[in-house]
Write a protein that holds these residues in place. Structure first.
Motif, PDB file in Angstrom:
ATOM      1  N   ALA A 582       8.162  -1.214   3.081  1.00  0.00           N
ATOM      2  CA  ALA A 582       8.258   0.238   3.247  1.00  0.00           C
ATOM      3  C   ALA A 582       9.134   0.582   4.439  1.00  0.00           C
ATOM      4  O   ALA A 582       9.078  -0.080   5.452  1.00  0.00           O
ATOM      5  CB  ALA A 582       6.866   0.807   3.491  1.00  0.00           C
ATOM      6  N   LYS A 612       3.425  -6.124   1.674  1.00  0.00           N
ATOM      7  CA  LYS A 612       2.770  -7.044   0.751  1.00  0.00           C
ATOM      8  C   LYS A 612       3.268  -8.483   0.919  1.00  0.00           C
ATOM      9  O   LYS A 612       2.496  -9.422   1.022  1.00  0.00           O
ATOM     10  CB  LYS A 612       3.041  -6.548  -0.682  1.00  0.00           C
ATOM     11  N   PHE A 656      -1.495   8.817   4.018  1.00  0.00           N
ATOM     12  CA  PHE A 656      -1.509   9.435   2.696  1.00  0.00           C
ATOM     13  C   PHE A 656      -1.649   8.406   1.589  1.00  0.00           C
ATOM     14  O   PHE A 656      -1.523   7.210   1.834  1.00  0.00           O
ATOM     15  CB  PHE A 656      -0.278  10.317   2.545  1.00  0.00           C
ATOM     16  N   LEU A 657      -1.909   8.936   0.415  1.00  0.00           N
ATOM     17  CA  LEU A 657      -2.282   8.064  -0.695  1.00  0.00           C
ATOM     18  C   LEU A 657      -1.357   6.860  -0.907  1.00  0.00           C
ATOM     19  O   LEU A 657      -1.834   5.732  -1.011  1.00  0.00           O
ATOM     20  CB  LEU A 657      -2.415   8.888  -1.977  1.00  0.00           C
ATOM     21  N   PRO A 658      -0.044   7.048  -0.964  1.00  0.00           N
ATOM     22  CA  PRO A 658       0.806   5.874  -1.188  1.00  0.00           C
ATOM     23  C   PRO A 658       0.629   4.827  -0.101  1.00  0.00           C
ATOM     24  O   PRO A 658       0.630   3.630  -0.372  1.00  0.00           O
ATOM     25  CB  PRO A 658       2.217   6.441  -1.175  1.00  0.00           C
ATOM     26  N   GLN A 659       0.449   5.293   1.144  1.00  0.00           N
ATOM     27  CA  GLN A 659       0.279   4.325   2.237  1.00  0.00           C
ATOM     28  C   GLN A 659      -1.041   3.578   2.090  1.00  0.00           C
ATOM     29  O   GLN A 659      -1.125   2.373   2.304  1.00  0.00           O
ATOM     30  CB  GLN A 659       0.319   5.062   3.580  1.00  0.00           C
ATOM     31  N   LEU A 661      -2.534   2.966  -0.616  1.00  0.00           N
ATOM     32  CA  LEU A 661      -2.418   2.010  -1.715  1.00  0.00           C
ATOM     33  C   LEU A 661      -1.550   0.823  -1.334  1.00  0.00           C
ATOM     34  O   LEU A 661      -1.820  -0.307  -1.717  1.00  0.00           O
ATOM     35  CB  LEU A 661      -1.846   2.708  -2.942  1.00  0.00           C
ATOM     36  N   MET A 662      -0.507   1.094  -0.580  1.00  0.00           N
ATOM     37  CA  MET A 662       0.351  -0.029  -0.187  1.00  0.00           C
ATOM     38  C   MET A 662      -0.412  -0.984   0.712  1.00  0.00           C
ATOM     39  O   MET A 662      -0.265  -2.203   0.623  1.00  0.00           O
ATOM     40  CB  MET A 662       1.617   0.480   0.495  1.00  0.00           C
ATOM     41  N   GLU A 665      -2.597  -3.000  -1.447  1.00  0.00           N
ATOM     42  CA  GLU A 665      -1.871  -4.061  -2.141  1.00  0.00           C
ATOM     43  C   GLU A 665      -1.534  -5.214  -1.209  1.00  0.00           C
ATOM     44  O   GLU A 665      -1.591  -6.385  -1.598  1.00  0.00           O
ATOM     45  CB  GLU A 665      -0.601  -3.496  -2.781  1.00  0.00           C
ATOM     46  N   ASN A 706      -7.735   3.882 -11.647  1.00  0.00           N
ATOM     47  CA  ASN A 706      -7.074   2.639 -11.250  1.00  0.00           C
ATOM     48  C   ASN A 706      -6.947   2.528  -9.730  1.00  0.00           C
ATOM     49  O   ASN A 706      -7.050   1.447  -9.167  1.00  0.00           O
ATOM     50  CB  ASN A 706      -5.693   2.537 -11.889  1.00  0.00           C
ATOM     51  N   ILE A 707      -6.723   3.665  -9.087  1.00  0.00           N
ATOM     52  CA  ILE A 707      -6.629   3.664  -7.627  1.00  0.00           C
ATOM     53  C   ILE A 707      -7.984   3.267  -7.032  1.00  0.00           C
ATOM     54  O   ILE A 707      -8.060   2.445  -6.116  1.00  0.00           O
ATOM     55  CB  ILE A 707      -6.180   5.059  -7.122  1.00  0.00           C
TER      56      ILE A 707
ATOM     57  N   MET B 117       0.052  -0.022  -7.648  1.00  0.00           N
ATOM     58  CA  MET B 117      -0.571   1.298  -7.800  1.00  0.00           C
ATOM     59  C   MET B 117       0.055   2.304  -6.850  1.00  0.00           C
ATOM     60  O   MET B 117       0.073   3.493  -7.117  1.00  0.00           O
ATOM     61  CB  MET B 117      -2.083   1.204  -7.542  1.00  0.00           C
ATOM     62  N   ALA B 118       0.547   1.817  -5.716  1.00  0.00           N
ATOM     63  CA  ALA B 118       1.160   2.746  -4.764  1.00  0.00           C
ATOM     64  C   ALA B 118       2.371   3.405  -5.394  1.00  0.00           C
ATOM     65  O   ALA B 118       2.528   4.624  -5.371  1.00  0.00           O
ATOM     66  CB  ALA B 118       1.562   2.002  -3.501  1.00  0.00           C
TER      67      ALA B 118
END
Lengths: 809, 209
Positions: A582, A612, A656-659, A661-662, A665, A706-707, B117-118
């Motif tokens: 990222a 990741k 935030f959500l993407p972070q 999730l990253m 992962e 899924n999240i 998923m991100a």
């Protein structure tokens, strides 16, 4: 005369549009035109008659939407189709001459699974019903038209072919020259000819001038006659009336060009009139039709694109196969589809052209597993597949369900096997892999393998399978067992290539069985095999050595323009430092994570930043393990604190959500490394609790669920994911069978909240000791209370916190 | 095919897929967007979505009447909805449209759900903005057409808004048959496929702009 025979002798003309004319005669918006077959039969008959007078050879019955989806009453459906045929027949009698009446079949207006909700077999049954009635009515041929999804076309053609009548297929391409679901003309030809259609083409959507590119594509690849039925241009509205711009004269001029490209069955679609057909016929009949010829392209396809054999060597990914793979066997036994699909997606990412699918294990139901794997794989990956099984039932199921034209692995020189596989290949289409083995085993000389290949070609031809649809595998056997086997295989390749002009395929890695560092031998052999004419290799695209051979070979043989592919590949080979996943910015330590030991800080930071590759793989987690840190120390000291830090940031609104999730992962990647480590040392990982997750019946939005799953697994919970659109019974049964104490349900739409309520009710009735947690866009704490859920969670993090609380008590 | 239904093809390059809207779908606050890395992530998701988007719509123009207050007679039958009535009355005509960004987006979203998923969450949000962008572009075209006749359009209104039941999707789909024009179909659950799609009704008002 048989309609196909007639098409082979010269031009054949379809009639033109119907809808436009009926609307002008008073058909209302939303009214079903098929009803006019009985209510206004004189209008329909007159229309047919005028087309015949204009010179049409083939009439399309007014049955475009005559299917049991639109007319559930079978009596009505039958009488409408009967009406359609008597209108057409009466017109033919009045006009005289040799005319044909085609049962017209249009699309159902529903998308097939996995994109939509109509099952392939249900679509087939709906088409079958219409076909059966049409046959009873004495149809001369069947026209499947205006299909914009190749999968739906396949269902219709299968049903139509069973009638024994000639089957024509035309599909509707959009302005980009593709079907709405992605297939280009080459792909459509591959699938259509595989299924045995008698003529293939294009209709509707575009005017003749916009169709030129598609017609070129069809004529280049189709061996059967090509049909072109365009609209009279694109419709536009003028003072409330619909206007088509292409006049009969302009239409005729364009159709003459189209005939010159090689199309020989010509007609019209929306907006065309008897005048269009008449002018077109006059213009075209003065020209000599381009001769029909067999096109020698060997094609397979998915639902979006075709792969052509005989140029560059085609890479067939071998990883979806349990042979010698413990982890894969475990996944098959556990029905772990995520793992299996993951193997497919990884190979796609590494550059495979085709994926081999072998899911046979003695202890599992291979038919079901094969069907499931093919269906699910095609939902997420657009590569063509090679169906690899020795079970004829699994083979048939997979070939039927497959969306496209697959490879079939395999047949061999044994009569019994050919008698099993060739009829399936004939019915469903496919490129058949043929092994040079017969009743006497594997011959020890190249000449004898060539003999078997020759026999297979002959037998295939007897079943109606063309030589171009056979690819010979002369078998690679280990050089450690038999020193000459490399030479024999290479010589076989050359002979098949040069003497028979045949295509070849090899399971390359068999050559090195029993040797150390097998990749080295495989890669060298791969280059040698390509030099001897190999057309396709079943191999591991993640093997760097194999890919090196492949890329270098293409570049060295001038099959890689400007060495572009080689250069791009070389870029990935250099020992580049681990790249940040990222943001490119150099970030300072966030300081947000408290770690007990300083050496754990880099891993914790990597997780916080969502890196990741740095956290997992050969990165930090592995380094720490190799340094001698205990797995539990790494988990509790770095991963959990990092996840908590991100989770808190998310709850406070600073992350935030993407972070989130990253980070999840990255942590998952590190967990995977630790899990493997534990496995090799014989220890297991502690599971904090087990949950069932499902998106309720009727709801297909599963991203939120899924999240939640990703985060829960991260925190050490085992999740049984039942997917989306799940029946209440299945949820309750699974929870009971697995002894689950907490079920998570999600719903995104207000319309599916009742399904959630029903699930909870059923759970309370039959399994009261189980608790429920609910969430999703439409959920509120009030709703949750109303439907008697035990807990509402507003997001994924909230669900994790609740699970921590729930499983502690 | 019903020749009174027209197809609209959006120009992918010109689609305005809103960054702020995408961020909002992800639950970001205003400050959140500016925070390190987020902007890049959102922009990347938008660009990917643009590549996957085949924005298309189909529409028709129909008469409409009002048998009584709170009831609208639509081409597919009488519908009781105060909110729709308020939105349309007394327009004598409506546009009905269906729009989608296409199936390729859905496929990529499904694939990403296995890979990351991100990324899936980001793409999902950008896709939601993209279909709005397609609707805006189509809406603008219809507006220009209405203006040319000296008419103007009301705000678009979709089944599921306010008290207009989602059941009306069935009516919209039987009227427009969007499967044939833009590959959009309605499932039994009343969910549309491809997923990122919208249907709407727009009142055409008489009178000068």
């Amino acid at each position: 005369m048989d309609v196909l025979e007639k098409a082979k002798r010269g031009y054949l003309f379809f009639d033109g549009g119907c809808g436009t004319i009926l609307q002008a005669a008073g058909l209302k918006a939303g009214e079903l035109p098929e009803r006019w077959n009985l209510e206004h039969s004189e209008v329909i008959e007159k229309l047919h008659y005028e087309y015949l007078c204009a010179g049409a050879d083939i009439l399309k019955t007014n049955t475009f939407g005559a299917n049991s989806l639109k007319f559930p009453d079978e009596g009505e459906l039958r009488s409408l189709i009967e009406g359609a045929f008597s209108n057409a027949r009466r017109a033919c009698e009045r006009a005289g001459g040799e005319r044909y009446v085609a049962l017209d079949i249009g699309p159902l207006g529903k998308l097939l699974k996995p994109l939509g909700d109509l099952d392939f077999e249900d679509a087939y049954k709906i088409f079958k019903k219409t076909v059966d009635i049409g046959v009873d009515c004495g149809a001369d041929l069947i026209l499947v038209e205006t299909m914009n999804d190749i999968y739906e076309a396949k269902a219709a053609v299968l049903a139509a072919k069973e009638s024994g009548l000639r089957v024509f297929l035309t599909t509707a391409y959009d302005e980009s020259g593709k079907l709405l679901t992605g297939a280009d003309p080459r792909t459509v030809v591959a699938v259509a000819e595989g299924l045995g259609v008698d003529a293939v083409g294009i209709n509707c959507s575009l005017g003749p001038d916009e169709m030129m590119g598609v017609v070129d594509g069809l004529c280049e690849y189709a061996s059967v006659p090509v049909i072109v039925n365009p609209n009279a241009g694109l419709p536009r509205s003028e003072g409330g009336r619909t206007v088509y711009d292409v006049t009969p004269e302009k239409f005729a001029a364009s159709m003459k060009i189209i005939a010159g490209k090689g199309a020989r069955i010509l007609g019209g679609c929306c907006g065309t009139t008897p005048a269009h057909i008449e002018k077109m016929r006059e213009a075209v009949l003065g020209t000599e039709p381009k001769p029909l010829c067999e096109k020698e392209h060997t094609l397979i396809s998915s639902y979006t694109h075709a792969v052509e054999f005989g140029r560059k060597c085609i890479l067939i990914g071998e990883r979806i196969n349990p042979t010698g793979k413990k982890r894969f066997k475990e996944a098959l036994r556990a029905g772990d589809m995520d793992y299996i699909l993951g193997q497919g997606l990884e190979q796609a990412d590494k550059g495979a052209d085709v994926l081999d699918v072998n899911v046979g294990l003695p202890e599992i139901d291979e038919v079901r597993m094969m069907e499931e794997t093919v269906t699910q794989l095609q939902a997420v990956c657009d590569l063509p597949l090679q169906i690899d099984t020795t079970d004829p039932a699994a083979m048939e199921k997979a070939l039927r369900r497959y969306n496209g034209k697959p490879m079939i692995n395999s047949v061999n020189g044994k009569e019994e096997v050919m008698a099993q596989v060739f009829p399936l290949a004939k019915k469903y289409g496919g490129l058949v892999v043929a092994l040079t083995i017969d009743e006497d085993g594997i011959p020890e000389t190249a000449e004898k393998r060539l003999e078997i290949a020759r026999k297979i070609y002959e037998r295939a031809e007897a079943y109606g399978i063309k030589k171009k649809d056979i690819i010979i595998d002369p078998l690679a056997m280990s050089i450690s067992a038999q020193p000459d086997s490399g030479n024999i295989t290479l010589r076989s390749l050359r002979l098949i290539h040069e003497e028979l002009g045949g295509l070849t395929s090899l399971g390359v890695s068999n050559i090195s069985f029993g040797l150390p560092k097998r990749e080295l031998v495989n890669a060298a052999f791969f280059s040698m095999a390509m030099e001897n004419g190999l057309s396709a290799a079943i191999m591991n695209p993640s093997s760097m050595e194999m890919m090196k051979s492949y890329k270098c070979y293409n570049a060295l043989h001038g099959m890689d323009e400007n060495c572009a592919e080689y250069i791009a590949f070389a870029d990935t080979v250099s020992d580049a430092p681990v790249q940040a996943a990222a943001g490119e910015k150099k970030e300072k330590p966030s300081g947000a994570v408290q770690v007990e030991k300083e050496e754990l800080r880099p891993l914790a930071e990597a997780v916080v930043r969502g890196l990741k590759d740095r956290a997992g793989g050969n990165g930090l987690a592995r380094e720490l393990l190799e340094m001698g840190l205990e797995p539990v120390e790494i988990i509790d000291g770095a991963l959990i604190p990092a996840l908590d830090a991100v989770g808190k940031g998310f709850e406070k609104g600073t992350m935030f959500l993407p972070q989130l999730l990253m980070s999840a992962e990255a942590a998952a990647a590190a967990f995977d490394v630790i899990k493997d480590w534990l496995k090799s040392s014989g220890a297991g990982q502690e599971i904090k609790g087990r949950m069932v997750l499902a998106t309720v019946k009727g709801d297909v939005h599963d991203i939120g669920k899924n999240i939640v799953k990703v985060l829960l697994e991260n925190y050490g919970y085992e999740v049984i994911d039942l997917g989306k659109d799940v029946e209440p019974e299945l949820i309750v049964e699974t929870a009971m069978k697995e002894g689950i104490k907490l079920v998570g349900l999600s719903a995104l739409m207000t319309t599916t909240v009742p399904a959630m309520e029903e699930t909870i009710k059923l759970l309370h009735e039959r399994y009261p000791e189980c608790s429920t947690v609910v969430g999703g866009a439409v959920m509120t704490p009030e709703y949750a209370k109303m439907i008697k859920a035990d807990r509402y969670c507003k997001d994924a993090m909230d669900t994790v916190r609740f699970a921590e609380e729930f499983f502690k008590s | 095919m019903d020749s009174r239904v027209f197809t609209y093809i959006a120009d992918a390059e010109k689609l305005v897929i809103s960054e702020a809207e995408t961020a909002r779908y992800l639950g970001y606050s205003r400050e959140g967007i500016a925070a390190a890395g987020n902007e890049t992530l959102i922009l990347a998701a938008i660009e990917k979505t643009r590549r996957l988007t085949a924005g298309k719509g189909c529409y028709g123009r129909y008469e409409v009447s009002y048998p009584e207050e709170g009831t609208v007679l639509l081409p597919w039958g009488e519908v009781r909805s105060r909110d729709l009535y308020r939105n349309l009355f007394p327009c004598p005509e409506i546009y009905v449209f269906a729009a989608t960004i296409g199936a390729a987006f859905d496929r990529e979203l499904k694939r990403l759900a296995y890979v990351s998923m991100a990324e899936a969450a980001l793409l999902q949000a950008a896709g939601a903005s993209a279909v709005e962008a397609v609707c805006d572009a189509l809406n603008e075209k219809l507006e220009r057409m209405a203006e040319a006749e000296g008419k103007r359009l009301r705000r678009r209104f979709s089944p599921g808004y306010g008290d207009l039941s989602l059941e009306n999707q069935k009516g919209v789909f039987s009227l427009l048959t969007p499967a044939r024009f833009i590959g959009l179909s309605l499932m039994d659950s009343l969910v549309m496929s491809p997923e990122k799609s919208v249907t709407a009704i727009i009142g055409i008002e008489d009178g000068t702009v």
